[in-house]
Design an enzyme around this catalytic site. Structure first.
Site, PDB file in Angstrom:
ATOM      1  N   GLU A 158      -8.551  -1.868  -7.552  1.00 39.49           N
ATOM      2  CA  GLU A 158      -7.313  -1.395  -8.177  1.00 39.49           C
ATOM      3  C   GLU A 158      -6.495  -2.579  -8.677  1.00 39.49           C
ATOM      4  OE1 GLU A 158      -6.294   1.760  -9.014  1.00 39.49           O
ATOM      5  OE2 GLU A 158      -5.035   0.342 -10.090  1.00 39.49           O
ATOM      6  N   LYS A 217     -11.964  -8.715  -8.773  1.00 42.86           N
ATOM      7  CA  LYS A 217     -10.639  -8.369  -8.232  1.00 42.86           C
ATOM      8  C   LYS A 217      -9.991  -9.599  -7.596  1.00 42.86           C
ATOM      9  CE  LYS A 217      -7.069  -6.533  -6.792  1.00 42.86           C
ATOM     10  NZ  LYS A 217      -5.979  -6.105  -7.646  1.00 42.86           N
ATOM     11  N   CYS A 273      -0.705  -8.915  -1.808  1.00 45.14           N
ATOM     12  CA  CYS A 273      -2.026  -9.225  -2.374  1.00 45.14           C
ATOM     13  C   CYS A 273      -2.307 -10.690  -2.654  1.00 45.14           C
ATOM     14  CB  CYS A 273      -2.207  -8.426  -3.665  1.00 45.14           C
ATOM     15  SG  CYS A 273      -2.330  -6.673  -3.362  1.00 45.14           S
TER      16      CYS A 273
HETATM   17  P1  NAD Z   1      -1.283   0.159   2.933  1.00 40.51           P
HETATM   18  O1  NAD Z   1      -1.193  -0.566   4.208  1.00 40.51           O
HETATM   19  O2  NAD Z   1      -0.034   0.533   2.208  1.00 40.51           O
HETATM   20  O3  NAD Z   1      -2.124   1.511   3.126  1.00 40.51           O
HETATM   21  C1  NAD Z   1      -3.323   1.594   3.809  1.00 40.51           C
HETATM   22  C2  NAD Z   1      -3.330   2.899   4.597  1.00 40.51           C
HETATM   23  O4  NAD Z   1      -4.633   3.100   5.141  1.00 40.51           O
HETATM   24  C3  NAD Z   1      -2.366   2.924   5.782  1.00 40.51           C
HETATM   25  O5  NAD Z   1      -1.442   3.981   5.619  1.00 40.51           O
HETATM   26  C4  NAD Z   1      -3.266   3.121   7.001  1.00 40.51           C
HETATM   27  O6  NAD Z   1      -2.702   3.959   7.997  1.00 40.51           O
HETATM   28  C5  NAD Z   1      -4.482   3.788   6.377  1.00 40.51           C
HETATM   29  N1  NAD Z   1      -5.708   3.668   7.163  1.00 40.51           N
HETATM   30  C6  NAD Z   1      -6.249   2.553   7.714  1.00 40.51           C
HETATM   31  N2  NAD Z   1      -7.399   2.836   8.326  1.00 40.51           N
HETATM   32  C7  NAD Z   1      -7.615   4.165   8.155  1.00 40.51           C
HETATM   33  C8  NAD Z   1      -8.655   5.049   8.539  1.00 40.51           C
HETATM   34  N3  NAD Z   1      -9.722   4.625   9.210  1.00 40.51           N
HETATM   35  N4  NAD Z   1      -8.540   6.355   8.214  1.00 40.51           N
HETATM   36  C9  NAD Z   1      -7.473   6.803   7.513  1.00 40.51           C
HETATM   37  N5  NAD Z   1      -6.468   6.012   7.112  1.00 40.51           N
HETATM   38  C10 NAD Z   1      -6.544   4.707   7.425  1.00 40.51           C
HETATM   39  O7  NAD Z   1      -2.203  -0.746   1.991  1.00 40.51           O
HETATM   40  P2  NAD Z   1      -2.191  -0.806   0.385  1.00 40.51           P
HETATM   41  O8  NAD Z   1      -1.112  -1.709  -0.092  1.00 40.51           O
HETATM   42  O9  NAD Z   1      -2.292   0.577  -0.159  1.00 40.51           O
HETATM   43  O10 NAD Z   1      -3.564  -1.570   0.124  1.00 40.51           O
HETATM   44  C11 NAD Z   1      -4.798  -0.937   0.305  1.00 40.51           C
HETATM   45  C12 NAD Z   1      -5.875  -1.814  -0.299  1.00 40.51           C
HETATM   46  O11 NAD Z   1      -5.666  -1.931  -1.707  1.00 40.51           O
HETATM   47  C13 NAD Z   1      -5.903  -3.245   0.237  1.00 40.51           C
HETATM   48  O12 NAD Z   1      -7.234  -3.677   0.291  1.00 40.51           O
HETATM   49  C14 NAD Z   1      -5.153  -4.033  -0.827  1.00 40.51           C
HETATM   50  O13 NAD Z   1      -5.544  -5.369  -0.886  1.00 40.51           O
HETATM   51  C15 NAD Z   1      -5.557  -3.311  -2.093  1.00 40.51           C
HETATM   52  N6  NAD Z   1      -4.593  -3.403  -3.203  1.00 40.51           N
HETATM   53  C16 NAD Z   1      -3.253  -3.305  -2.972  1.00 40.51           C
HETATM   54  C17 NAD Z   1      -2.361  -3.353  -4.030  1.00 40.51           C
HETATM   55  C18 NAD Z   1      -0.883  -3.233  -3.818  1.00 40.51           C
HETATM   56  O14 NAD Z   1      -0.143  -3.455  -4.754  1.00 40.51           O
HETATM   57  N7  NAD Z   1      -0.403  -2.902  -2.640  1.00 40.51           N
HETATM   58  C19 NAD Z   1      -2.846  -3.478  -5.344  1.00 40.51           C
HETATM   59  C20 NAD Z   1      -4.220  -3.557  -5.542  1.00 40.51           C
HETATM   60  C21 NAD Z   1      -5.090  -3.520  -4.464  1.00 40.51           C
HETATM   61  C1  UDX Z   2      -0.416  -8.079  -7.945  1.00 43.08           C
HETATM   62  C2  UDX Z   2      -1.227  -8.016  -9.237  1.00 43.08           C
HETATM   63  O1  UDX Z   2      -0.358  -8.225 -10.349  1.00 43.08           O
HETATM   64  C3  UDX Z   2      -1.911  -6.668  -9.352  1.00 43.08           C
HETATM   65  O2  UDX Z   2      -2.728  -6.628 -10.515  1.00 43.08           O
HETATM   66  C4  UDX Z   2      -2.757  -6.448  -8.120  1.00 43.08           C
HETATM   67  O3  UDX Z   2      -3.387  -5.188  -8.184  1.00 43.08           O
HETATM   68  C5  UDX Z   2      -1.914  -6.545  -6.862  1.00 43.08           C
HETATM   69  O4  UDX Z   2      -1.249  -7.824  -6.837  1.00 43.08           O
HETATM   70  P1  UDX Z   2       1.933  -7.153  -7.161  1.00 43.08           P
HETATM   71  O5  UDX Z   2       1.773  -8.104  -6.044  1.00 43.08           O
HETATM   72  O6  UDX Z   2       2.278  -5.741  -6.856  1.00 43.08           O
HETATM   73  O7  UDX Z   2       0.607  -7.108  -8.043  1.00 43.08           O
HETATM   74  O8  UDX Z   2       3.079  -7.699  -8.148  1.00 43.08           O
HETATM   75  P2  UDX Z   2       3.125  -8.842  -9.283  1.00 43.08           P
HETATM   76  O9  UDX Z   2       3.869  -8.304 -10.424  1.00 43.08           O
HETATM   77  O10 UDX Z   2       1.805  -9.415  -9.571  1.00 43.08           O
HETATM   78  O11 UDX Z   2       4.037  -9.954  -8.592  1.00 43.08           O
HETATM   79  C6  UDX Z   2       3.598 -10.681  -7.458  1.00 43.08           C
HETATM   80  C7  UDX Z   2       4.625 -11.735  -7.107  1.00 43.08           C
HETATM   81  O12 UDX Z   2       4.672 -12.757  -8.102  1.00 43.08           O
HETATM   82  C8  UDX Z   2       6.055 -11.191  -7.011  1.00 43.08           C
HETATM   83  O13 UDX Z   2       6.726 -11.796  -5.943  1.00 43.08           O
HETATM   84  C9  UDX Z   2       6.667 -11.603  -8.338  1.00 43.08           C
HETATM   85  O14 UDX Z   2       8.057 -11.713  -8.288  1.00 43.08           O
HETATM   86  C10 UDX Z   2       5.992 -12.954  -8.548  1.00 43.08           C
HETATM   87  N1  UDX Z   2       5.951 -13.374  -9.964  1.00 43.08           N
HETATM   88  C11 UDX Z   2       5.288 -12.622 -10.877  1.00 43.08           C
HETATM   89  C12 UDX Z   2       6.550 -14.568 -10.337  1.00 43.08           C
HETATM   90  O15 UDX Z   2       7.142 -15.256  -9.508  1.00 43.08           O
HETATM   91  N2  UDX Z   2       6.474 -14.965 -11.641  1.00 43.08           N
HETATM   92  C13 UDX Z   2       5.810 -14.245 -12.588  1.00 43.08           C
HETATM   93  O16 UDX Z   2       5.780 -14.685 -13.746  1.00 43.08           O
HETATM   94  C14 UDX Z   2       5.209 -13.032 -12.197  1.00 43.08           C
END
Ligand code: NAD
Ligand code: UDX
Length: 464
Positions: A158, A217, A273
């Protein structure tokens, strides 16, 4: 109807699967989690995540073809396609502590699928994972599955960013789908392509092999974070030379080979992330006996730590080398605007350092609760305990309240409401101790105008 299950109702699982339900009314989507409170919130009027546009998507489809539940087993049994969107945090203890991704949640979810599935499934790795995790998932699934059940594994990382998740999901730059290069793998891949192309142009749905998809990713996040660390490194040179980092970023960004995005200098990147995924890449490089590669990527994180500390030291130095008993107004606690997420936020480092210097910090953030701030500041490793936080942190309900009587105002998050057109900085100036200092960690304020009001202004990447 195609039945989709998403394991993990977090920042990724919730919005990404809700958008599938929103765009494909003939796809039944059930999002499951072990966390009852989180699922209750998804089923309530107040969703557990703040994201612009998310309410509209969820409220339009919830109860129709979008369901939230803690009944993980039933959702697995019913599903044709299962997204695994569980958390993959940095390991805190054991082998690879502080660097490697903790894959325990991925493994538990995978084992659960193997244990309860009664029909064939396409299992999709949506979480961010180290390269070749799909192989481990496949081994677990195949070792535990019964005869007439097949599991096909896809990687579909994602790329949404928090604060713009719905925009990113409805109109992504690209969607990546990796599969094993076998006829069965291609067939499974096509099923997922068929879902995404319902609203995303075909040419933006990119297919490739599993390992490329997994690594892409980590690579994309590392490259994005590297740009921020690069501009932040340049911001230190700007402060020392009289160059202006916004002008330098503009000059470089207009070169079409460099491009203008992700060149905004800041107090340091945060979020769940960037740091985690780079450290993951560092660990992977070390495991592959590539120490130079590991050191290269590690420096992106090192520079980020340096930037946070550099800004914090600048605050203390400017305030005549002591902040003891001074009131510091901290505007913004989330790691970026338009989210309530505080994971790895620079504000945590800043606050804990200021507390250790015995300052009284008055914090205001439009979306982060006092409970969350206090939880973050008392996490192991942060360096401040409950008593210190109670004594030195005051959580305010407006920027004006935080600034009243303060010696300094620090912009930590670039919320629009902190910009000059939304806040009355003259009123703030009048309510502060003099000399009144502003530290702009996000380059959102107009320095010359603030100086006219009477403020002493310190901005990242600009000399005084
Ligand atoms: P999160 O902690 O918000 O959500 C994960 C959820 O999974 C939690 O609610 C937890 O209770 C649940 N969970 C864990 N083990 C489980 C199980 N066995 N059965 C059912 N539920 C279970 O995490 P997130 O931010 O959504 O990130 C999820 C993944 O996506 C991570 O690998 C992260 O690196 C990736 N990712 C995150 C972002 C972001 O912006 N947060 C963007 C891209 C990718
Ligand atoms: C990031 C990636 O952008 C996204 O594609 C991935 O799926 C998850 O990780 P996110 O962490 O949600 O997303 O936010 P992002 O907009 O990337 O910002 C990350 C951090 O960098 C923030 O603290 C932001 O303020 C900082 N940032 C971003 C800067 O300091 N300068 C910039 O020019 C851009």
């Amino acid at each position: 109807m195609v039945n989709v299950c998403c394991i993990g109702a977090g920042y990724v699982g919730g919005p990404s699967s809700a958008v599938i339900a929103y765009k494909c009314h003939d796809v039944n989507v059930t999002i499951v989690d072990l966390n009852q409170a989180r699922i209750d919130a998804w089923n309530s009027d107040e969703l557990p995540i703040y994201e612009p546009g998310l309410d509209e998507v969820v409220f339009a489809r919830r109860g129709k073809n979008l369901f939230f539940s803690t009944n993980v087993d039933q959702a697995i049994i019913d599903a044709d396609i299962i997204f695994v969107s569980v958390n993959t945090p940095t390991k805190k203890t054991g082998m690879g502590a502080g660097m490697a991704a903790d894959l325990a949640y991925i493994e538990t979810a995978t084992r659960r699928i193997a244990q309860v599935a009664t029909s064939s499934k396409i299992v999709i790795e949506k979480s961010t994972v180290p390269c070749r995790t799909a192989q481990s998932m496949r081994t677990i699934l195949e070792a535990n599955s019964s005869k007439n059940i097949r599991f096909d594994i896809l990687s579909n990382p994602e790329f949404l960013a928090e604060g713009t998740a719905i925009k990113d999901l409805t109109n992504p730059d690209r969607v990546l789908i990796g599969c094993l290069q076998t006829p069965e793998g291609f067939a499974a891949q096509q099923k997922l392509v068929d879902i995404y192309t319902r609203w995303i142009p075909q040419e933006r749905v990119i297919t490739m092999n599993l390992w490329s998809s997994e690594l892409s990713k980590l690579a994309a996040n590392a490259l994005l974070a590297q740009r921020i660390s690069s501009i932040n490194a340049l911001s230190a040179i700007c402060e020392a030379t009289g160059a202006d980092v916004d002008e330098v970023a503009y000059a470089c960004g207009t070169d079409s080979r460099i491009g203008p995005k992700f060149l905004k200098a800041s107090v340091g990147f945060g979020g769940s992330c960037f740091q985690k995924d780079i450290l993951n890449l560092v660990y992977l490089s070390e495991q592959l006996f590539l120490p130079e590669v590991a050191a290269y990527w590690k420096s992106v994180v090192t520079m980020n730590e340096y930037q946070k500390m550099r800004f914090t030291h600048r605050i203390v130095r400017t305030l005549f080398n002591t902040v003891t008993h001074k009131r510091i107004a901290l505007l913004g606690f989330a790691f970026k605007k338009d989210t309530g997420d505080t994971r790895e936020s620079a504000a945590i480092t800043l606050c804990s350092y200021l507390i250790q210097e015995r300052a009284n910090v008055a914090v205001y953030d439009p979306k982060v609760s006092a409970k969350q701030m206090k939880m973050d500041l008392t996490e192991p490793g942060v360096g401040t305990n409950e008593a210190e936080v109670e004594k030195h942190i005051q959580v305010c309900s407006s920027a004006y309240e935080a600034c009243a009587g303060a010696d300094a105002l620090v912009i930590c998050t670039e919320w629009d409401e902190f910009k000059m057109e939304h806040l009355d900085y003259k009123k703030i100036y009048e309510s502060m101790h003099k000399p009144a200092f502003i530290f702009d960690g996000r380059l959102i304020l107009d320095g010359p105008k603030l100086r006219e009001i009477g403020f002493r202004v310190e901005t990242i990447g600009k000399s005084v």
